[in-house]
Design a protein around this motif. Structure first.
Motif, PDB file in Angstrom:
ATOM      1  N   ARG A  76       0.832  -1.206   0.000  1.00 40.58           N
ATOM      2  CA  ARG A  76       0.000   0.000   0.000  1.00 40.58           C
ATOM      3  C   ARG A  76       0.866   1.254   0.000  1.00 40.58           C
ATOM      4  O   ARG A  76       0.603   2.204  -0.733  1.00 40.58           O
ATOM      5  CB  ARG A  76      -0.931   0.000   1.209  1.00 40.58           C
ATOM      6  CG  ARG A  76      -1.861   1.202   1.224  1.00 40.58           C
ATOM      7  CD  ARG A  76      -2.842   1.140   2.352  1.00 40.58           C
ATOM      8  NE  ARG A  76      -2.132   1.221   3.618  1.00 40.58           N
ATOM      9  CZ  ARG A  76      -2.648   0.880   4.781  1.00 40.58           C
ATOM     10  NH1 ARG A  76      -3.868   0.403   4.854  1.00 40.58           N
ATOM     11  NH2 ARG A  76      -1.945   1.001   5.883  1.00 40.58           N
ATOM     12  N   GLY A  77       1.928   1.241   0.787  1.00 39.32           N
ATOM     13  CA  GLY A  77       2.829   2.387   0.813  1.00 39.32           C
ATOM     14  C   GLY A  77       3.525   2.611  -0.517  1.00 39.32           C
ATOM     15  O   GLY A  77       3.667   3.747  -0.977  1.00 39.32           O
ATOM     16  N   ALA A  78       3.940   1.525  -1.156  1.00 40.18           N
ATOM     17  CA  ALA A  78       4.614   1.642  -2.453  1.00 40.18           C
ATOM     18  C   ALA A  78       3.661   2.163  -3.519  1.00 40.18           C
ATOM     19  O   ALA A  78       4.011   3.050  -4.309  1.00 40.18           O
ATOM     20  CB  ALA A  78       5.189   0.293  -2.866  1.00 40.18           C
ATOM     21  N   VAL A  79       2.442   1.642  -3.548  1.00 43.78           N
ATOM     22  CA  VAL A  79       1.457   2.090  -4.540  1.00 43.78           C
ATOM     23  C   VAL A  79       1.101   3.553  -4.285  1.00 43.78           C
ATOM     24  O   VAL A  79       0.980   4.340  -5.231  1.00 43.78           O
ATOM     25  CB  VAL A  79       0.201   1.188  -4.515  1.00 43.78           C
ATOM     26  CG1 VAL A  79      -0.922   1.776  -5.349  1.00 43.78           C
ATOM     27  CG2 VAL A  79       0.555  -0.208  -5.013  1.00 43.78           C
ATOM     28  N   ALA A  80       0.947   3.935  -3.037  1.00 44.13           N
ATOM     29  CA  ALA A  80       0.642   5.332  -2.714  1.00 44.13           C
ATOM     30  C   ALA A  80       1.748   6.250  -3.222  1.00 44.13           C
ATOM     31  O   ALA A  80       1.468   7.336  -3.746  1.00 44.13           O
ATOM     32  CB  ALA A  80       0.448   5.498  -1.207  1.00 44.13           C
ATOM     33  N   GLY A  81       2.991   5.816  -3.102  1.00 39.77           N
ATOM     34  CA  GLY A  81       4.107   6.611  -3.608  1.00 39.77           C
ATOM     35  C   GLY A  81       4.065   6.777  -5.113  1.00 39.77           C
ATOM     36  O   GLY A  81       4.295   7.869  -5.649  1.00 39.77           O
ATOM     37  N   GLY A 124       1.129   9.028  -6.014  1.00 38.48           N
ATOM     38  CA  GLY A 124       1.462  10.399  -5.624  1.00 38.48           C
ATOM     39  C   GLY A 124       2.396  11.056  -6.628  1.00 38.48           C
ATOM     40  O   GLY A 124       2.230  12.233  -6.964  1.00 38.48           O
ATOM     41  N   ALA A 125       3.375  10.302  -7.118  1.00 39.21           N
ATOM     42  CA  ALA A 125       4.298  10.843  -8.124  1.00 39.21           C
ATOM     43  C   ALA A 125       3.574  11.148  -9.426  1.00 39.21           C
ATOM     44  O   ALA A 125       3.831  12.173 -10.068  1.00 39.21           O
ATOM     45  CB  ALA A 125       5.446   9.861  -8.367  1.00 39.21           C
ATOM     46  N   VAL A 126       2.669  10.284  -9.823  1.00 39.68           N
ATOM     47  CA  VAL A 126       1.880  10.526 -11.041  1.00 39.68           C
ATOM     48  C   VAL A 126       1.010  11.768 -10.853  1.00 39.68           C
ATOM     49  O   VAL A 126       0.956  12.639 -11.732  1.00 39.68           O
ATOM     50  CB  VAL A 126       1.018   9.303 -11.400  1.00 39.68           C
ATOM     51  CG1 VAL A 126       0.036   9.637 -12.511  1.00 39.68           C
ATOM     52  CG2 VAL A 126       1.900   8.133 -11.793  1.00 39.68           C
ATOM     53  N   ALA A 127       0.344  11.881  -9.718  1.00 41.53           N
ATOM     54  CA  ALA A 127      -0.512  13.042  -9.459  1.00 41.53           C
ATOM     55  C   ALA A 127       0.302  14.329  -9.493  1.00 41.53           C
ATOM     56  O   ALA A 127      -0.156  15.350 -10.023  1.00 41.53           O
ATOM     57  CB  ALA A 127      -1.214  12.887  -8.112  1.00 41.53           C
ATOM     58  N   GLU A 128       1.497  14.301  -8.960  1.00 42.55           N
ATOM     59  CA  GLU A 128       2.360  15.490  -8.971  1.00 42.55           C
ATOM     60  C   GLU A 128       2.730  15.879 -10.401  1.00 42.55           C
ATOM     61  O   GLU A 128       2.717  17.057 -10.760  1.00 42.55           O
ATOM     62  CB  GLU A 128       3.620  15.241  -8.134  1.00 42.55           C
ATOM     63  CG  GLU A 128       4.557  16.416  -8.074  1.00 42.55           C
ATOM     64  CD  GLU A 128       4.011  17.626  -7.323  1.00 42.55           C
ATOM     65  OE1 GLU A 128       4.673  18.681  -7.353  1.00 42.55           O
ATOM     66  OE2 GLU A 128       2.914  17.548  -6.723  1.00 42.55           O
ATOM     67  N   GLN A 129       3.043  14.893 -11.236  1.00 43.20           N
ATOM     68  CA  GLN A 129       3.363  15.197 -12.623  1.00 43.20           C
ATOM     69  C   GLN A 129       2.160  15.788 -13.350  1.00 43.20           C
ATOM     70  O   GLN A 129       2.306  16.715 -14.150  1.00 43.20           O
ATOM     71  CB  GLN A 129       3.859  13.946 -13.346  1.00 43.20           C
ATOM     72  CG  GLN A 129       5.264  13.538 -12.965  1.00 43.20           C
ATOM     73  CD  GLN A 129       6.271  14.612 -13.320  1.00 43.20           C
ATOM     74  OE1 GLN A 129       6.330  15.088 -14.438  1.00 43.20           O
ATOM     75  NE2 GLN A 129       7.064  15.003 -12.334  1.00 43.20           N
ATOM     76  N   HIS A 178       4.422  14.720 -17.985  1.00 41.34           N
ATOM     77  CA  HIS A 178       3.977  13.395 -18.424  1.00 41.34           C
ATOM     78  C   HIS A 178       4.577  12.368 -17.498  1.00 41.34           C
ATOM     79  O   HIS A 178       5.785  12.310 -17.339  1.00 41.34           O
ATOM     80  CB  HIS A 178       4.405  13.113 -19.864  1.00 41.34           C
ATOM     81  CG  HIS A 178       3.877  14.132 -20.808  1.00 41.34           C
ATOM     82  ND1 HIS A 178       2.568  14.126 -21.240  1.00 41.34           N
ATOM     83  CD2 HIS A 178       4.460  15.187 -21.394  1.00 41.34           C
ATOM     84  CE1 HIS A 178       2.384  15.135 -22.052  1.00 41.34           C
ATOM     85  NE2 HIS A 178       3.514  15.804 -22.173  1.00 41.34           N
ATOM     86  N   ALA A 179       3.741  11.555 -16.900  1.00 40.68           N
ATOM     87  CA  ALA A 179       4.213  10.528 -15.969  1.00 40.68           C
ATOM     88  C   ALA A 179       4.411   9.221 -16.690  1.00 40.68           C
ATOM     89  O   ALA A 179       3.876   8.970 -17.716  1.00 40.68           O
ATOM     90  CB  ALA A 179       3.221  10.350 -14.831  1.00 40.68           C
TER      91      ALA A 179
END
Length: 50
Positions: free
Chosen positions: A30-35, A38-43, A49-50
């Motif tokens: 869950r922590g890895a997927v959230a990361g 989160g990175a995709v959302a930031e891009q 482009h993520a």
């Protein structure tokens, strides 16, 4: 910027370990997927482009 559109994602885990390892494995998963999400959302927020 194009109009907003629904986005879906899918992350899969194939667990072949012992039953007592499921809870800690899913906590880490869950922590890895959230990361990743989160990175995709930031891009997307930055217009990249993520």
């Amino acid at each position: 910027m194009p109009p907003a559109a629904p986005v879906t994602s899918c992350c899969t885990v194939n667990w072949h370990g012992p039953d007592d390892g499921v809870a800690p494995m899913f906590a880490a998963y869950r922590g890895a997927v959230a990361g990743v999400l989160g990175a995709v959302a930031e891009q997307v927020r930055l217009g990249g482009h993520a």
